[in-house]
Design a protein around this motif. Structure first.
Motif, PDB file in Angstrom:
ATOM      1  N   LYS A  98       2.163  78.820 -16.068  1.00  0.00           N
ATOM      2  CA  LYS A  98       2.424  77.442 -15.650  1.00  0.00           C
ATOM      3  C   LYS A  98       3.751  77.371 -14.892  1.00  0.00           C
ATOM      4  N   ARG A 100       5.202  79.821 -13.381  1.00  0.00           N
ATOM      5  CA  ARG A 100       5.095  80.637 -12.165  1.00  0.00           C
ATOM      6  C   ARG A 100       4.214  79.965 -11.113  1.00  0.00           C
ATOM      7  N   LYS A 101       3.691  78.805 -11.446  1.00  0.00           N
ATOM      8  CA  LYS A 101       2.790  78.075 -10.536  1.00  0.00           C
ATOM      9  C   LYS A 101       1.606  78.953 -10.142  1.00  0.00           C
ATOM     10  N   ARG A 102       1.067  79.649 -11.170  1.00  0.00           N
ATOM     11  CA  ARG A 102      -0.152  80.449 -11.053  1.00  0.00           C
ATOM     12  C   ARG A 102       0.008  81.726 -10.228  1.00  0.00           C
TER      13      ARG A 102
END
Length: 178
Positions: A98, A100-102
């Protein structure tokens, strides 16, 4: 290193976390370092052991308590704890993904038994490799090299047959015996 490249591109754009201090983990972390990862960080439950490995690998040392935060910053994670407990589980990785923004995380589990809860394979953007996976990759590489060697020997055999040794022998002048 090849799998890491497939997932993240050039290693110089990736950071690596070594979680533990097993021999296999150190070797893999060293390989990542040689491939040019931009940062290598080591953590271990024993701060003294982390410091020793950090000196051996000439890399930064982190705190085990910061594992969740370090996972968010690490593109490649090598686990080598061997505690008979999972040190990485779905909860840790969901939180990291989350933050790492995926962006994907490549995890190499060298623990025997494994350090990583196998249920994380259900998470998108987590690529888990175990020792069994690494063995398969190694065997595939060996097979490929063996096939290439066979091809090379076939070419040598063909060219050898084409070469005219008879004319070569006649054109070589040997010194007279005294």
């Amino acid at each position: 290193v090849k799998v890491a490249r497939d997932i993240h591109g050039e290693p110089k754009h990736s950071s690596c976390l070594l979680n533990g201090a097993g021999e296999m983990g150190e070797m893999l972390a060293s390989s990542m370092q040689s491939a040019g990862v931009k940062q290598l960080l080591v953590i271990h439950p024993s701060a003294a052991r982390a410091e020793t490995v950090g000196q051996t690998l000439n890399c930064h040392v982190g705190e085990m308590e910061d594992l969740t935060q370090l996972l968010t910053q690490s593109d490649i994670v090598v686990t080598s704890i061997n505690t008979r407990k999972f040190v990485l589980n779905e909860g840790f990785l969901r939180t990291a993904l989350k933050a790492r923004k995926r962006r994907p995380i490549f995890i190499i589990d060298t623990g025997v038994p494994g350090d990583v809860d196998p249920s994380i394979e259900n998470l998108e953007d987590v690529f888990l490799f175990t020792l069994d996976d690494l063995e398969r990759v190694t065997k595939k590489g060996r097979r490929s090299r063996a096939e290439e060697a066979e091809t090379a020997w076939a070419i040598i055999d063909e060219k050898t047959k084409e070469f005219d040794f008879h004319n070569l022998k006649q054109s070589v002048v040997l010194p007279e015996k005294k």
